[in-house]
Structures are given as C-alpha cells and as structure tokens.
Design an enzyme around this catalytic site. Structure first.
Site, PDB file in Angstrom:
ATOM      1  N   ASP A 280       0.851  -1.190   0.000  1.00  0.00           N
ATOM      2  CA  ASP A 280       0.000   0.000   0.000  1.00  0.00           C
ATOM      3  C   ASP A 280       0.889   1.242   0.000  1.00  0.00           C
ATOM      4  O   ASP A 280       1.861   1.301   0.763  1.00  0.00           O
ATOM      5  CB  ASP A 280      -0.903  -0.014   1.237  1.00  0.00           C
ATOM      6  CG  ASP A 280      -2.060   0.953   1.133  1.00  0.00           C
ATOM      7  OD1 ASP A 280      -1.816   2.140   0.830  1.00  0.00           O
ATOM      8  OD2 ASP A 280      -3.213   0.540   1.361  1.00  0.00           O
ATOM      9  N   ILE A 281       0.555   2.237  -0.848  1.00  0.00           N
ATOM     10  CA  ILE A 281       1.397   3.446  -0.914  1.00  0.00           C
ATOM     11  C   ILE A 281       1.018   4.462   0.157  1.00  0.00           C
ATOM     12  O   ILE A 281       1.687   5.481   0.308  1.00  0.00           O
ATOM     13  CB  ILE A 281       1.339   4.104  -2.305  1.00  0.00           C
ATOM     14  CG1 ILE A 281      -0.075   4.562  -2.623  1.00  0.00           C
ATOM     15  CG2 ILE A 281       1.866   3.160  -3.362  1.00  0.00           C
ATOM     16  CD1 ILE A 281      -0.153   5.413  -3.891  1.00  0.00           C
ATOM     17  N   ASN A 332     -13.543  -4.110   3.217  1.00  0.00           N
ATOM     18  CA  ASN A 332     -14.696  -3.215   3.358  1.00  0.00           C
ATOM     19  C   ASN A 332     -15.599  -3.302   2.127  1.00  0.00           C
ATOM     20  O   ASN A 332     -15.122  -3.483   1.005  1.00  0.00           O
ATOM     21  CB  ASN A 332     -14.234  -1.768   3.535  1.00  0.00           C
ATOM     22  CG  ASN A 332     -13.339  -1.588   4.748  1.00  0.00           C
ATOM     23  OD1 ASN A 332     -13.518  -2.253   5.760  1.00  0.00           O
ATOM     24  ND2 ASN A 332     -12.370  -0.686   4.647  1.00  0.00           N
ATOM     25  N   HIS A 338     -16.630   2.263   4.727  1.00  0.00           N
ATOM     26  CA  HIS A 338     -15.297   2.865   4.518  1.00  0.00           C
ATOM     27  C   HIS A 338     -14.553   2.341   3.288  1.00  0.00           C
ATOM     28  O   HIS A 338     -13.332   2.453   3.223  1.00  0.00           O
ATOM     29  CB  HIS A 338     -14.421   2.699   5.771  1.00  0.00           C
ATOM     30  CG  HIS A 338     -15.093   3.114   7.040  1.00  0.00           C
ATOM     31  ND1 HIS A 338     -15.418   4.425   7.317  1.00  0.00           N
ATOM     32  CD2 HIS A 338     -15.546   2.393   8.094  1.00  0.00           C
ATOM     33  CE1 HIS A 338     -16.031   4.494   8.489  1.00  0.00           C
ATOM     34  NE2 HIS A 338     -16.134   3.271   8.979  1.00  0.00           N
ATOM     35  N   GLN A 339     -15.283   1.794   2.317  1.00  0.00           N
ATOM     36  CA  GLN A 339     -14.636   1.388   1.070  1.00  0.00           C
ATOM     37  C   GLN A 339     -14.403   2.624   0.204  1.00  0.00           C
ATOM     38  O   GLN A 339     -15.320   3.397  -0.049  1.00  0.00           O
ATOM     39  CB  GLN A 339     -15.498   0.376   0.309  1.00  0.00           C
ATOM     40  CG  GLN A 339     -14.852  -0.142  -0.975  1.00  0.00           C
ATOM     41  CD  GLN A 339     -15.749  -1.128  -1.727  1.00  0.00           C
ATOM     42  OE1 GLN A 339     -16.936  -1.230  -1.433  1.00  0.00           O
ATOM     43  NE2 GLN A 339     -15.178  -1.828  -2.686  1.00  0.00           N
ATOM     44  N   GLU A 340     -13.179   2.806  -0.278  1.00  0.00           N
ATOM     45  CA  GLU A 340     -12.832   3.968  -1.091  1.00  0.00           C
ATOM     46  C   GLU A 340     -12.684   3.622  -2.567  1.00  0.00           C
ATOM     47  O   GLU A 340     -12.957   4.454  -3.431  1.00  0.00           O
ATOM     48  CB  GLU A 340     -11.526   4.606  -0.577  1.00  0.00           C
ATOM     49  CG  GLU A 340     -11.612   5.159   0.838  1.00  0.00           C
ATOM     50  CD  GLU A 340     -12.586   6.326   0.940  1.00  0.00           C
ATOM     51  OE1 GLU A 340     -12.765   7.028  -0.068  1.00  0.00           O
ATOM     52  OE2 GLU A 340     -13.170   6.524   2.020  1.00  0.00           O
ATOM     53  N   HIS A 345     -10.901  -5.532  -2.410  1.00  0.00           N
ATOM     54  CA  HIS A 345      -9.503  -5.684  -2.015  1.00  0.00           C
ATOM     55  C   HIS A 345      -9.442  -5.986  -0.517  1.00  0.00           C
ATOM     56  O   HIS A 345     -10.307  -5.599   0.256  1.00  0.00           O
ATOM     57  CB  HIS A 345      -8.684  -4.440  -2.337  1.00  0.00           C
ATOM     58  CG  HIS A 345      -9.246  -3.164  -1.774  1.00  0.00           C
ATOM     59  ND1 HIS A 345     -10.372  -2.536  -2.293  1.00  0.00           N
ATOM     60  CD2 HIS A 345      -8.832  -2.377  -0.743  1.00  0.00           C
ATOM     61  CE1 HIS A 345     -10.624  -1.434  -1.600  1.00  0.00           C
ATOM     62  NE2 HIS A 345      -9.715  -1.316  -0.658  1.00  0.00           N
ATOM     63  N   PHE A 346      -8.406  -6.703  -0.140  1.00  0.00           N
ATOM     64  CA  PHE A 346      -8.183  -7.100   1.250  1.00  0.00           C
ATOM     65  C   PHE A 346      -6.898  -6.446   1.740  1.00  0.00           C
ATOM     66  O   PHE A 346      -5.908  -6.373   1.011  1.00  0.00           O
ATOM     67  CB  PHE A 346      -8.051  -8.623   1.358  1.00  0.00           C
ATOM     68  CG  PHE A 346      -9.322  -9.375   1.092  1.00  0.00           C
ATOM     69  CD1 PHE A 346     -10.019  -9.986   2.126  1.00  0.00           C
ATOM     70  CD2 PHE A 346      -9.828  -9.483  -0.202  1.00  0.00           C
ATOM     71  CE1 PHE A 346     -11.190 -10.694   1.873  1.00  0.00           C
ATOM     72  CE2 PHE A 346     -10.996 -10.183  -0.466  1.00  0.00           C
ATOM     73  CZ  PHE A 346     -11.687 -10.788   0.579  1.00  0.00           C
ATOM     74  N   HIS A 347      -6.926  -5.977   2.967  1.00  0.00           N
ATOM     75  CA  HIS A 347      -5.745  -5.388   3.596  1.00  0.00           C
ATOM     76  C   HIS A 347      -5.115  -6.396   4.553  1.00  0.00           C
ATOM     77  O   HIS A 347      -5.824  -7.050   5.323  1.00  0.00           O
ATOM     78  CB  HIS A 347      -6.115  -4.150   4.415  1.00  0.00           C
ATOM     79  CG  HIS A 347      -6.703  -3.023   3.629  1.00  0.00           C
ATOM     80  ND1 HIS A 347      -5.973  -1.928   3.251  1.00  0.00           N
ATOM     81  CD2 HIS A 347      -7.963  -2.817   3.172  1.00  0.00           C
ATOM     82  CE1 HIS A 347      -6.750  -1.087   2.592  1.00  0.00           C
ATOM     83  NE2 HIS A 347      -7.971  -1.608   2.530  1.00  0.00           N
TER      84      HIS A 347
END
Length: 383
Positions: A280-281, A332, A338-340, A345-347
């Site tokens: 993640d950046i 999310n 809180h999905q942007e 995608h999974f963190h």
C-alpha cells in the site's frame, strides 16, 4: 451568428455517429424529433439544448434561454424525467418532450458536465477531453456562440448516480444495454448538443466493450480510453478502475509505473492468474499490503468463489513474510463501511504498537435473544 457555414451537425432526416470523446450539434425545429441510440450500452451522453430564434440562425436574442435541469426537476416534480415528461428551460418553458425511453430509465440530472477542473481534481495532469469543452467546441463549429464561462447543467442520459443513505452520491456503471435509445421531440426551435462523455477516471461510462460502430444512426461511440472489459485467464477488468490499471501494468513490468495520471510507486509482492498483492502506498504501518482479485467487482458478493479461494492463504503468506506478530485482515464493502475504491480488495495490516496499524472501535450492542433467534432462523434458511 450565422448558421450558413458548413455544419458538422446533423440536419433533419439524416443520421450519423457521435464520435468518441466529441460533441455534435443538431438543429431541431418545433415538432421534430431526435433519436439517440446507445450502441455500446454503457456510454453516457451529456445532452444540452438552446432556444433558437424563428429564423434558426441565432440563439434566442431576447435572453439566454437553455435547457435547465433544476427547472426540469421542479416542472416534473421528480429527480429524473420519465418518458412523456417535458424538459424545461431556465425560463420555465417546455423545450423538449422526453418522448420515448427503451432503457430502464436510469439517467442523471444532478451532476454537472465534466471539465478541465474536474479532471485536475481527479488527479489528471495535462489536457483531458471533457463534455464542457465538447459543448463549446460544437457550438463554435456551427456558428452559435455562447458565453465560454457558462456551461448549463446537462441531462446526463444513461448516467447512473444513485443517492445513498444520508444523501451521499455515488458514480456507478450504467444499467442501460446495447441498442437502448431515447427519443426527444422539440417543443420549440432549438439547437441541441450531444457529448459522448469522455470520463474515464470514474466508472460512469461502465465497462462496455469498444467495437466498430455501425453507420446510419445517431449513435454513441465509446471513448478509446473509456472503461472497457478485457477478458483473460479468470479476469474481468475495468479500465477506469485504478486497481485494474495496476493489475495490467504490473503484469507487464513488475514495478508499477505510469498507470494513472502519473507514476504510482507500488511494488508487487505476489501474483498468480487470479490475484495480485502489492504494498500500500499510504500504509497504516510498515508492511501494510493489499490483496486484489483480478476479477473486477465492487463488493465481495460480486466476485466468483474461485477468485476468492486463495485470498486467505496469500494473506497468511504476507503476514509470515513481514514477520508481523499482530495484524489485521480487513475487507470493506460500500461507502458506509469505509470502502474507497470500488474493486474488492483485502488489507493485511501489521499492528506493531498502539499507534501504528489499524485503529478500531467496537461499539458492541446489548443482545435481544428473541431477535437474535429470529435473525438466526432467517439467515440460516437463506444459506
């Protein structure tokens, strides 16, 4: 002011194609109709209209008189016109009748035309085609000048902008299909401008395949860089999606660069035919990584089971590789959650201390056992 010069517009009784990323002007005399066909199914058209003097050679000379979405909403007492409704001008006069609509009827009257500033805000550097520019170019080409600092609100045909809980707006794929069309009839002499929306940063133009256009109709042509489907091994990609662009660029280079309005300094950690994992950046902690299915889908329920089967094994490998002792696996769905980015995608977020990593509150509620039992029975029956 004269319209005697050669026109790039359509004349009554003729047909043509709205070229990709451009606008076309059409003169409609009172009672004449215009049929707009969505040949790709997902292409949005920004539709504008301006009243003409009786000689058809100039815009209304008495005052600015153009199609207005606020007045149309007020005149029909609904947010989006339906077949049979009138489209009103800023002087509250009916300019056109929305005569026929073969699509599901999902259009937009809230969002202004895209313009240079909009694309700058979205992170695009340099020139980008826009509906605002298309409008003024089309008016100038046919000899009907209009104040350059004024762009009326368009009727966004086939644009899907749902209003979420709390009044939040969202940009999602159109629900229209290939071949859907609308018919608009002029209630007065008017000049209409149709812009094939070149928006390719948000998903408003959907994921329709770009194919060769037929001739002989007034139809829409998807922009070359518009969202499109690219089918490969277990993948469906949307070109307007930032994660899809990362997937494509990473497949080519390993190190991601020059994929979305400039370089993205991100690095591939794992890839197979279904998944991509990269750092993640904007990490919450050192080692924060994303795991992204190559199948494009906004929410978990949009992703095939086979594309999800390896998510947790890859998350486990990332946790082991970063030597994270404490970590969160997060996914999310939806803005309220809180999905942007509208691509599942999974963190994997290491939690090395109290200040770094994921911060979370858990507002547990007191349980009503009767309600919980009813919920249990309902959910179990649907599994």
């Amino acid at each position: 002011m004269s319209a005697s010069k050669p026109l790039t517009s359509l004349q009554h009784g003729t047909s043509g194609v709205i070229e990709a990323r451009t606008g076309k002007a059409i003169v409609l005399q009172k009672s004449q109709s215009l049929k707009l066909i969505n040949t790709h199914g997902k292409q949005v058209i920004d539709f504008f209209a301006f009243a003409l003097d009786s000689d058809l050679k100039s815009l209304s000379s008495t005052t600015l008189n153009f199609l207005s979405m606020p007045h149309t909403r007020s005149g029909n007492m609904r947010s989006v016109p339906k077949a049979g409704d009138k489209l009103y001008s800023n002087r509250r006069r009916p300019m056109l009748t929305f005569e026929k609509d073969t699509s599901p009827g999902v259009h937009d009257t809230l969002v202004p035309a895209c313009d240079a500033e909009r694309f700058r805000q979205l992170g695009v550097s340099g020139h980008h085609d826009s509906c605002g520019e298309n409008l003024h170019n089309a008016l100038q080409e046919v000899g009907y000048p209009f104040p350059m600092d004024l762009t009326p609100e368009p009727f966004n045909l086939w644009m899907n902008v749902p209003v979420r809980e709390g009044g939040a707006l969202d940009f999602v794929e159109p629900v229209s299909q290939e071949g859907d069309y609308v018919v608009l009839q002029a209630e007065e002499n008017c000049l209409v401008v149709c812009s094939a929306c070149p928006q390719d940063v948000t998903p408003v133009n959907g994921y329709a395949e770009v194919s060769e256009l037929p001739t002989g109709t007034l139809s829409t042509s998807s922009p070359p860089n518009a969202p499109s489907i690219a089918r490969g091994s277990n993948e469906i990609m949307a070109a307007a999606c930032i994660f899809c662009k990362i997937i494509k660029a990473t497949t080519r280079t390993g190190l991601i660069g020059s994929v979305f309005a400039g370089d993205i300094p991100s690095f591939k950690l794992f890839e197979n035919d279904r998944l991509l994992a990269f750092l993640d950046i904007q990490p919450l902690s050192l080692g924060h990584a994303l795991i992204v299915p190559k199948h494009h889908g906004a929410k978990l329920t949009d992703i095939p089971d086979e594309s999800l089967s390896e998510i947790l094994p890859v998350a486990k490998k990332l946790a082991q590789a970063t030597q994270a002792e404490n970590y969160n696996i997060l996914q999310n769905n939806g803005r309220l959650a809180h999905q942007e980015v509208d691509h599942v995608h999974f963190h994997m977020i290491p939690k090395p201390n109290q200040t770094e990593g994921l911060g979370i509150e858990w507002p547990a509620q007191k349980t009503d056992m009767d309600k919980l039992k009813a919920l249990f029975n309902d959910v179990k029956a649907k599994m």
